[in-house]
Design a protein around this motif. Sequence first.
Motif, mmCIF file in Angstrom:
data_model
loop_
_atom_site.group_PDB
_atom_site.id
_atom_site.type_symbol
_atom_site.label_atom_id
_atom_site.label_comp_id
_atom_site.label_asym_id
_atom_site.label_seq_id
_atom_site.Cartn_x
_atom_site.Cartn_y
_atom_site.Cartn_z
ATOM 1 N N PRO A 84 -80.399 -89.586 -75.887
ATOM 2 C CA PRO A 84 -79.689 -88.509 -75.196
ATOM 3 C C PRO A 84 -78.426 -88.145 -75.957
ATOM 4 C CG PRO A 84 -80.463 -90.138 -73.614
ATOM 5 C CD PRO A 84 -80.722 -90.712 -74.980
ATOM 6 N N PRO A 85 -78.220 -86.876 -76.271
ATOM 7 C CA PRO A 85 -77.093 -86.483 -77.135
ATOM 8 C C PRO A 85 -75.738 -86.922 -76.616
ATOM 9 C CG PRO A 85 -78.624 -84.666 -76.921
ATOM 10 C CD PRO A 85 -79.071 -85.712 -75.946
ATOM 11 N N HIS A 86 -75.553 -86.992 -75.294
ATOM 12 C CA HIS A 86 -74.245 -87.365 -74.776
ATOM 13 C C HIS A 86 -73.930 -88.835 -75.003
ATOM 14 C CE1 HIS A 86 -77.101 -87.915 -71.385
ATOM 15 N NE2 HIS A 86 -76.363 -88.964 -71.097
ATOM 16 N N GLU A 87 -74.904 -89.610 -75.499
ATOM 17 C CA GLU A 87 -74.651 -91.022 -75.805
ATOM 18 C C GLU A 87 -74.194 -91.228 -77.248
ATOM 19 O OE1 GLU A 87 -78.001 -93.424 -74.826
ATOM 20 O OE2 GLU A 87 -78.048 -92.813 -72.723
ATOM 21 N N LEU A 88 -74.197 -90.174 -78.050
ATOM 22 C CA LEU A 88 -73.821 -90.306 -79.452
ATOM 23 C C LEU A 88 -72.312 -90.408 -79.606
ATOM 24 C CD1 LEU A 88 -76.109 -87.533 -80.974
ATOM 25 C CD2 LEU A 88 -76.511 -89.994 -81.079
ATOM 26 N N ASP A 89 -71.886 -91.178 -80.601
ATOM 27 C CA ASP A 89 -70.471 -91.167 -80.929
ATOM 28 C C ASP A 89 -70.184 -89.986 -81.858
ATOM 29 O OD1 ASP A 89 -71.330 -91.902 -83.463
ATOM 30 O OD2 ASP A 89 -70.692 -93.983 -83.297
ATOM 31 N N THR A 90 -68.924 -89.799 -82.215
ATOM 32 C CA THR A 90 -68.517 -88.632 -82.991
ATOM 33 C C THR A 90 -69.188 -88.591 -84.350
ATOM 34 O OG1 THR A 90 -66.376 -88.619 -81.876
ATOM 35 C CG2 THR A 90 -66.542 -87.402 -83.943
ATOM 36 N N GLU A 91 -69.260 -89.743 -85.022
ATOM 37 C CA GLU A 91 -69.859 -89.782 -86.354
ATOM 38 C C GLU A 91 -71.331 -89.406 -86.305
ATOM 39 O OE1 GLU A 91 -72.373 -91.215 -89.407
ATOM 40 O OE2 GLU A 91 -72.244 -92.264 -87.473
ATOM 41 N N ALA A 92 -72.062 -89.957 -85.342
ATOM 42 C CA ALA A 92 -73.490 -89.679 -85.238
ATOM 43 C C ALA A 92 -73.731 -88.221 -84.852
ATOM 44 C CB ALA A 92 -74.131 -90.613 -84.222
ATOM 45 N N SER A 93 -72.925 -87.696 -83.941
ATOM 46 C CA SER A 93 -73.074 -86.304 -83.554
ATOM 47 C C SER A 93 -72.892 -85.383 -84.748
ATOM 48 C CB SER A 93 -72.057 -85.936 -82.463
ATOM 49 O OG SER A 93 -72.320 -86.625 -81.270
#
Length: 607
Positions: free
Chosen positions: A530-539
């Motif tokens: 789920p995209p909202h679980e990504l941290d800033t680097e991964a996003s």
Amino acid sequence: MDRFLKALDFSTHTEHLAQATSTLQLAENDSKDHDQTAGQLNTVTAAVSFQPSLLNPEHSGRQLDVSQAKAIRLIWCDTAGIRRCRVVPARRYETLHTCGLGITTACMAMPAYGDFPAPNAGLTAVGEARMKPVELTRVALPWSPGHHMALVEFDAPRSENPWDCCPRRALRNTCKMLHDNFGLTMQVGFELEFLLLERAPAGDGGIMGSGWRPVDSSVYCQSSALDSQAKVLDEVIGALEAMGIAVVQWHGESAPGQYEIALMHGDAVEAVDKLLLAKEALVGVAASHGLAVSFLPKPFPDAAGNGLHVHFSLWKDGKCLMHDPHGGSYTSNRLEAAAAAVIAAAADLTPTRLSNIQDGGISTETIPALPQVLPSPPDEGHQHRVRPPGWRQSAPGPKTEGPTPGGPTRPATVTTSPPQPIPSMEMLSFLAGVLTYMDVLLPFTSPSPNSYARLRPGSWAGAYAAWGYNNREVPLRVTAPGPKHLDMMHVEYKALDGTANPYLALSAIMVAGMLGIFAKLFPPEPCQVPPHELDTEASSRLGVRLLPGSLRAALDLLQNTRKGEAFKDAVAEAIGRPLLQAFLAVREAEAVHAPNDNPRSLLLRYS
């Protein structure tokens, strides 16, 4: 065509898309099906003149004797996403094919909340278009004996020429652009979600104070939901089949009283025609049982919304072009990490599977696998960080205790004979185009103020611009049927709902995809969480970005950014500038009026 090409020239691409373009240039020589080289796109004169010649034949309806009908209903969908209808006696029907039926040109400029033309739509109460039935769409209505229904197209005022504000012709023209420039057609299927409602008892205000309440309180796929409404649902499905509208499956959905019907795929125009007829059947049969239907995107603040998911696949010369059955090489000097990750995922080349490939006739390559979710250190709370497993072809290092994180303990190997099937370059570039323009696509696919209450994290609707394999929390889900069944691969676009005009929504999606194919864009790595679980680097690495949270915000991006203006020019090339002007004027009027919307009137506004 210059307006179309301008959409490729804007400075708001994210970093990963800029990198993706260079990635794709490395791989472009491996695509055997591209007819044009960079900088060459065929001119499409039909975008301006709306030539009446068809790319796709009209779908076959039942050949009905019109003399046996009492009345013929003529139906169209306007720029507000409302289905509207005129009725004529059967004896007048034949004359409509030549002289048509007059209607005000303002019919394509009225917002959903009022019967008057929106400001700056370019259409007023002065002027008359002529409705002409599309005969091969005519069907008998099982819930209303003696009545037939046919979809219409519009001729221009004071002429026999096609009207340039006809949504159905706009989609036909966009399909022609796709075929003339790239030799492609599109197969399309819809999932129709809706609420089935009954009258609320005295003292119960019902949903949003409307006086209507859900017919049950079931949860996702609960079998009792089908039992409680078996008679109504059986009649709906029977009506659809009698009208020549094939059904794939149906089930109870997540919200109280919510159901879903999946329709069989077909050519793009045919699929939209049948979708509109299916909505008519659903509403008509429900009404015969004293029930109502709502397609409102978000009726409940704390329950699932109603989507209109569209599934599509690309075809060429009668064959599915979503994959390359001849396969290809995965060497890292041809494709960068993102491209290799896409291919590995589609072909199911997971680390486990790679480690089991037998030696002999093999080559060792560098292949990134899908990102894996790894727990964050305790001091980072419940956030998750997504990291690639880090496949490297290197000399053996010192032996460590335990398994190597993220992969097997020995190098991955890939057979070169026989080749693995891989996604086609056309499919990946089309996907990348839709992803690039996702935020400015929303006014076309999520066009009502209420649409954006549905596009929230955790709602399985797509709140972020992202894509993934079988990830239902992103707006672009690519099915991953396994390496032996890539001919079944298709894309699901989830940020579409029942308030859209589906002809125009599908046209806009096609335009975005064509821009991706022309520019040979390549998507970033798939998002497998789920995209909202990504941290800033991964996003950042996956190119994930938050989509606009309101119709006002989406319109501002479309109207006031270089990217949005360029995309508008491309859409205008496909559907015509007068229709685009009327459509955007209606969106603007609805955005301005949103604070004054009466909640109780919203529920059945889209029925």
